[in-house]
Design an enzyme around this catalytic site. Structure first.
Site, mmCIF file in Angstrom:
data_model
loop_
_atom_site.group_PDB
_atom_site.id
_atom_site.type_symbol
_atom_site.label_atom_id
_atom_site.label_comp_id
_atom_site.label_asym_id
_atom_site.label_seq_id
_atom_site.Cartn_x
_atom_site.Cartn_y
_atom_site.Cartn_z
ATOM 1 N N HIS A 1 114.235 18.171 49.302
ATOM 2 C CA HIS A 1 115.268 18.201 48.364
ATOM 3 C C HIS A 1 115.577 16.983 47.536
ATOM 4 O O HIS A 1 116.356 16.141 48.096
ATOM 5 C CB HIS A 1 116.512 18.352 49.628
ATOM 6 C CG HIS A 1 117.763 18.720 49.242
ATOM 7 N ND1 HIS A 1 118.168 19.851 48.758
ATOM 8 C CD2 HIS A 1 118.807 17.988 48.598
ATOM 9 C CE1 HIS A 1 119.432 19.984 48.338
ATOM 10 N NE2 HIS A 1 119.816 18.731 48.226
ATOM 11 N N ASP B 1 120.335 13.558 45.164
ATOM 12 C CA ASP B 1 121.418 13.691 44.258
ATOM 13 C C ASP B 1 121.598 12.687 43.068
ATOM 14 O O ASP B 1 120.667 11.590 43.358
ATOM 15 C CB ASP B 1 122.931 13.976 44.943
ATOM 16 C CG ASP B 1 123.243 12.739 45.525
ATOM 17 O OD1 ASP B 1 122.190 11.929 46.273
ATOM 18 O OD2 ASP B 1 124.418 12.481 45.568
ATOM 19 N N ASP C 1 109.933 22.530 55.371
ATOM 20 C CA ASP C 1 109.632 21.914 54.152
ATOM 21 C C ASP C 1 109.993 22.767 52.997
ATOM 22 O O ASP C 1 109.234 23.642 52.494
ATOM 23 C CB ASP C 1 107.849 21.893 54.193
ATOM 24 C CG ASP C 1 107.434 21.287 52.702
ATOM 25 O OD1 ASP C 1 108.477 20.636 52.136
ATOM 26 O OD2 ASP C 1 106.452 21.268 52.580
#
Ligand SMILES: [Ca+2]
Ligand SMILES: [Ca+2]
Length: 731
Positions: A490, A177, A535
């Site tokens: 991610h 993030d 994954d």
């Protein structure tokens, strides 16, 4: 090695949908002299072969006995091919299994990994455009300058009320993030600084190709500085408290940084944990950057002052545990236990200042040693105390420091005896399990640096092997590395760009059985601790990246590279050329006690060694200033005594061997005969004087040789001490 690299890249593309390989190994390879293991399912086969890529057998061996591994319930056998030291590219063959992925044996096997793992921090820089000349196909516009950040109501103070605007630019995005948190920043930045402190030569040579490459500062310190500048801006100048985080009110979508800048950004809350993490990191930085006053005038002192102010704030606010305010939905990084943060900050401030009050605040006998994590940092205190033990004040309990480091490593080494031969057990597979693996390796390295037990280095290597492919999934967990790397981390910049391969050099979180993201993800292949992994970009619980996971990867890649003996030099007596080699000598060549008889025996040994080489030297051994042994051999001259006096003064002042200071000054481009802080009439930065350190007491004397070039004087003392103290291995 070009063809192999191509082969690895092809395999990376193909390996995506392929099932896990039967033979699991470190997919990027090994240093020639490292331990080397592969894991094979227990079946009919009892032997293995190592083949070159053209199919020639270069080594045959027996598989180890079948062993049960609890985190997956598998029964596996180990192929130990440590005898393979010849550089080349190979595969392993076991009857009934497909050939293994290819791997290399070569010097510098982890150099590219070390570069990429550190470069990943650059790739996550906030507030700057990444240019193609540094970032290649991952170039992107700047995101989040953070030059106008709002003070959230939870962080308001009389001088900075809610809605006040401050600047807190730079820093790294925390993870997948775009937010910035002090808790994870502190341990990450510290780990990079410690990596430099422990392995200064390796990092001094490491060119990461960042905008600051080519300046007079090692790139790892330039990179750390990017985040340190942000951290400094997170301290309230009014009261010394530190904001807990700088974030949006909620997470951004899966877009590039410059597309995620509509939401206002806030500094949120102040917390005891943030103040203490800040204090520990700034104290460390002040120490490490003290030698770079020319590049950053006054900064080291400013950092130490900032650290002491943050400490004072934490002492006055010892129980401020951060909780997200109701309108803030970003990562909380709340921490229920704060004793570990107090211990870590006290230890770093004690090392940086020498003030006994900080040592007393540490209460070392109450502090256990555990594997470091963002919310459990007591292990970092022990790591720093152990590294700096030669220069601690007499207050420090040296025996306690050594025993805390060794006891933790002994537990890990014991755990690493079965199954996949790694130090993690089932309950260790928590969120960020790969970082647990790497941080355990880092703590094993501390013990190896302390006592030279090869089993600890081998166990650290083994944990690195796990992360690079020798694990039940058969996948490398580092983007861009190995035959089967993660392709869908991610990580917003990896997902939001138009490049298929993710940004390289990031270790993903790794398997753990709790699957907190399962509502958003396709079904997991398994719920077993070490196989519960996807994954998939959905998987923030297993496939995210994070700065505090990458930092131990940087550390361990360097540590294994530096500490693994060098095959070209193991058979030759070598001059200690690097700071880390000298530090290693200083940490291993210590005494349990130092008597007059010991001085006599060592003195005579030195004379014998010099005589055997046809050299004439002067030997001088002292305890607390008292002369215990002195001899001038034929060939000795009057100026030897003067050299000895000046070299001894240096050792008594620095706590290091005179050759260490010599090498340190030279490494920074200084003139050894004109050190500004030392009067050349009384101090000589030439090798040959070595501190006598008694474990549990500290430095009590000096052992000094004069008459040869400094490196040879030093090497003579090291040889005599190695022999007297019966220290084995490569020094
Ligand atoms: Ca640089
Ligand atoms: Ca804590």
């Amino acid at each position: 090695m070009k063809p192999l690299i191509l082969l690895l890249m092809l395999a990376g593309g193909l390996g995506q949908a392929a099932p896990a390989p039967g033979i699991k190994l470190n997919q990027i390879g090994y240093l020639p002299e490292s331990s080397k293991l592969a894991v094979v399912p227990a079946g009919a086969a009892s032997t293995f072969e190592v083949q070159s890529l053209d199919g020639r057998t270069v080594l045959r061996g027996q598989l180890g006995a079948p062993s049960h591994w609890e985190p997956t319930g598998e029964s596996v056998r180990v192929a130990d091919f440590g005898l393979l030291t010849r550089p080349g590219a190979y595969r392993i063959k076991v009857a009934g299994q497909p050939l293994s992925d290819p791997f290399e044996v070569r010097p510098g096997a982890y150099h590219a990994l070390g570069v990429a793992a550190l470069k990943a921090f650059y790739m996550n820089r906030s507030g700057t455009a990444l240019r193609a000349r540094h970032a290649g196909q991952y170039a992107r516009p700047a995101g989040h300058p953070d030059d106008r950040v709002l003070v959230h109501a939870s962080a308001a103070s009389p001088t900075r009320p809610a809605g006040a605007v401050i600047a807190a630019g730079k820093g790294w995005y925390d993870a997948g993030d775009y937010n910035k948190y002090i808790a994870s920043s502190a341990i990450s930045t510290f780990t990079l600084l410690a990596a430099y402190e422990h392995f200064p030569d390796w990092f001094g040579r490491l060119d990461v190709n960042i905008p600051e490459s080519g300046d007079a500062v090692p790139d790892i310190l330039d990179e750390a500085m990017w985040n340190l500048e942000w951290m400094l801006a997170m301290q309230d100048p009014e009261d010394g408290g530190v904001y807990h985080k700088l974030t949006n009110l909620r997470f951004d979508g899966m877009v590039m940084p410059h597309q995620a800048m509509r939401e206002p950004r806030y500094v949120v809350g102040k917390s005891t944990s943030a103040a203490l993490g800040f204090a520990a990191t700034m104290a460390t930085a002040s120490r490490v950057l003290a030698g770079y006053d020319k590049r950053w005038p006054g900064l080291s002192n400013r950092m130490l002052a900032a650290a002491e102010r943050a400490w004072a704030w934490a002492k006055a606010h010892p129980e401020v545990r951060f909780r997200n305010p109701p309108d803030v939905l970003t990562g909380e990084y709340g921490d229920a236990r704060l004793d570990d943060e107090f211990a870590w900050a006290a230890a770093e401030l004690y090392i940086a200042t020498g003030k006994g009050d900080y040592y007393l605040a540490l209460q070392p006998e109450t502090v256990s040693n555990t594997v470091p994590a963002w919310d459990d940092v007591r292990g970092l205190a022990w790591m720093s105390l152990a590294h700096h033990r030669a220069r601690l004040t007499p207050l420090a309990d040296q025996a306690l420091i050594a025993s805390r480091i060794d006891a933790l490593a002994a537990r890990f080494a014991q755990a690493a005896r079965g199954g996949y031969r790694v130090s993690m057990r089932g309950p260790d597979f928590v969120w960020g399990s790969n970082a647990v693996m790497l941080n355990q390796a880092m703590m094993l390295v501390q013990a190896y640096r302390l006592n030279g037990k090869r089993v600890y280095l081998a166990a650290a290597q083994s944990n690195l092997d796990y992360v690079l492919g020798r694990n039940p999934t058969g996948r490398s967990f580092v983007t861009g590395f190995g035959a089967r790397p993660p392709m869908h981390p991610h990580h917003r910049p990896s997902e939001g760009d138009s490049v298929e391969a993710p940004v390289p050099g990031f270790v993903v979180g790794g398997p753990q059985p709790f699957q907190q993201d399962k509502a958003e993800c396709p079904p997991y292949p398994s719920s077993l601790p070490a196989l519960s992994w996807l994954d998939h970009v959905c998987s923030y619980a297993g496939n995210e990246v994070a700065i505090n996971w990458n930092a131990p990867l940087v550390y361990v890649a360097a540590a294994i590279s530096v500490l693994t003996p060098d095959s070209e030099s193991t058979n030759m007596p070598k001059e200690p050329a690097t700071l880390e080699q000298i530090l290693r000598q200083e940490s291993l060549l210590q005494f349990d006690s130092f008597s007059n008889e010991a001085a006599l025996e060592i003195g005579l040994k030195l004379v014998d060694l010099a005589r055997a080489e046809g050299k004439g030297v002067t030997v001088d051994i002292r305890r607390n200033g008292t002369l215990l042994f002195a001899h001038g051999m034929s060939g000795a001259t009057a100026d030897h005594a003067e050299w000895i006096r000046r070299k001894n003064n240096l050792v008594n002042r620095t706590g290091h061997s005179s050759h260490y200071t010599h090498t340190e000054v030279r490494a920074k481009g200084g003139d050894i005969d004109a050190i500004t802080t030392l009067d050349a009439r009384d101090y000589a930065a030439h090798g040959g004087a070595f501190p006598v350190v008694v474990r549990g007491t500290g430095q009590v004397g000096t052992i000094t040789v004069s008459g040869l070039p400094g490196p040879e004087d030093h090497a003579l003392v090291v040889r005599a001490l190695k022999d007297y103290l019966k220290v084995d291995g490569d020094l």
